[in-house]
Design a protein around this motif. Structure first.
Motif, PDB file in Angstrom:
ATOM      1  N   GLY A 220       4.138   2.729  -3.827  1.00  0.00           N
ATOM      2  CA  GLY A 220       4.085   3.806  -4.815  1.00  0.00           C
ATOM      3  C   GLY A 220       4.649   5.112  -4.287  1.00  0.00           C
ATOM      4  N   LYS A 221       4.382   5.400  -3.016  1.00  0.00           N
ATOM      5  CA  LYS A 221       4.905   6.633  -2.406  1.00  0.00           C
ATOM      6  C   LYS A 221       6.411   6.545  -2.158  1.00  0.00           C
ATOM      7  CE  LYS A 221       1.726   6.234   0.702  1.00  0.00           C
ATOM      8  NZ  LYS A 221       0.888   6.275   1.886  1.00  0.00           N
ATOM      9  N   LEU A 222       6.892   5.329  -1.893  1.00  0.00           N
ATOM     10  CA  LEU A 222       8.307   5.147  -1.570  1.00  0.00           C
ATOM     11  C   LEU A 222       9.178   4.908  -2.799  1.00  0.00           C
ATOM     12  CD1 LEU A 222       7.867   2.960   1.606  1.00  0.00           C
ATOM     13  CD2 LEU A 222       8.718   5.302   1.506  1.00  0.00           C
ATOM     14  N   ARG A 223       8.585   4.549  -3.917  1.00  0.00           N
ATOM     15  CA  ARG A 223       9.371   4.223  -5.121  1.00  0.00           C
ATOM     16  C   ARG A 223      10.351   5.344  -5.506  1.00  0.00           C
ATOM     17  NH1 ARG A 223       9.068  -0.232  -9.176  1.00  0.00           N
ATOM     18  NH2 ARG A 223      10.666   0.397 -10.653  1.00  0.00           N
ATOM     19  N   PRO A 224       9.941   6.624  -5.501  1.00  0.00           N
ATOM     20  CA  PRO A 224      10.918   7.671  -5.838  1.00  0.00           C
ATOM     21  C   PRO A 224      12.125   7.679  -4.882  1.00  0.00           C
ATOM     22  CG  PRO A 224       8.700   8.552  -5.972  1.00  0.00           C
ATOM     23  CD  PRO A 224       8.585   7.193  -5.343  1.00  0.00           C
ATOM     24  N   THR A 225      11.898   7.391  -3.621  1.00  0.00           N
ATOM     25  CA  THR A 225      13.004   7.323  -2.658  1.00  0.00           C
ATOM     26  C   THR A 225      13.904   6.140  -2.988  1.00  0.00           C
ATOM     27  OG1 THR A 225      11.654   8.340  -0.941  1.00  0.00           O
ATOM     28  CG2 THR A 225      13.590   7.087  -0.207  1.00  0.00           C
TER      29      THR A 225
ATOM     30  N   ARG B 276       0.815  -1.228   0.000  1.00  0.00           N
ATOM     31  CA  ARG B 276       0.000   0.000   0.000  1.00  0.00           C
ATOM     32  C   ARG B 276       0.845   1.274   0.000  1.00  0.00           C
ATOM     33  NH1 ARG B 276      -2.055  -0.674   6.221  1.00  0.00           N
ATOM     34  NH2 ARG B 276      -0.138   0.113   7.158  1.00  0.00           N
ATOM     35  N   ASP B 277       2.111   1.183   0.458  1.00  0.00           N
ATOM     36  CA  ASP B 277       2.989   2.349   0.546  1.00  0.00           C
ATOM     37  C   ASP B 277       4.043   2.391  -0.552  1.00  0.00           C
ATOM     38  OD1 ASP B 277       1.693   3.074   2.925  1.00  0.00           O
ATOM     39  OD2 ASP B 277       3.073   1.857   4.126  1.00  0.00           O
TER      40      ASP B 277
END
Length: 131
Positions: A115-120, A112-113
């Motif tokens: 997508g938000k963490l992929r750039p990091t 669930r998280d």
């Protein structure tokens, strides 16, 4: 999540979770990056049979080194507030080394998280210095 031939493992540790693993893998019967990556995936799955590839490995270049990456989905050891295991999303990046081994990184997050963490994770990958 580590295959049985992994050595020189480094973990990035944050609040009881390892969001990234950096390790080396020695393929046994591989003549190409495709075969070596599949052997690595198979080895990881021996340790975690619930883990499944989410698509086929894709070509990736990291600091001039051509490798492969694949998304893996499985059950996380992390649980929600109701005690239910969360779905885990792992991004495996495998890079060949001149000695025939693979350097691999696994970026790990609850699905669930992710997508938000992929750039990091992508920023972390770009910061890897290969020799």
């Amino acid at each position: 999540l580590l295959p049985r031939y992994a050595d020189r493992v480094r973990h990035v540790h944050v609040k009881d979770v390892d969001p990234a693993i950096l390790a080396q893998f020695q393929p046994q019967n591989a003549n190409s990056i495709d075969q070596a990556t599949q052997e690595l995936i198979d080895s990881i799955r021996q340790q975690n049979p619930d883990l499944r590839s989410n698509g086929s490995p894709q070509k990736i270049t990291v600091n001039g080194i051509r490798g492969e990456s694949v998304d893996l989905i499985g059950t996380s050891p992390v649980q929600d507030s109701n005690g239910q295991s969360l779905k885990e999303h792992d991004w495996l990046v495998a890079l060949p080394r001149s000695d025939g081994t693979l350097l691999y990184l696994v970026f790990i997050a609850p699905d669930r998280d992710f997508g938000k963490l992929r750039p990091t994770f992508e920023h972390m990958l770009r910061s890897v210095q290969l020799q």
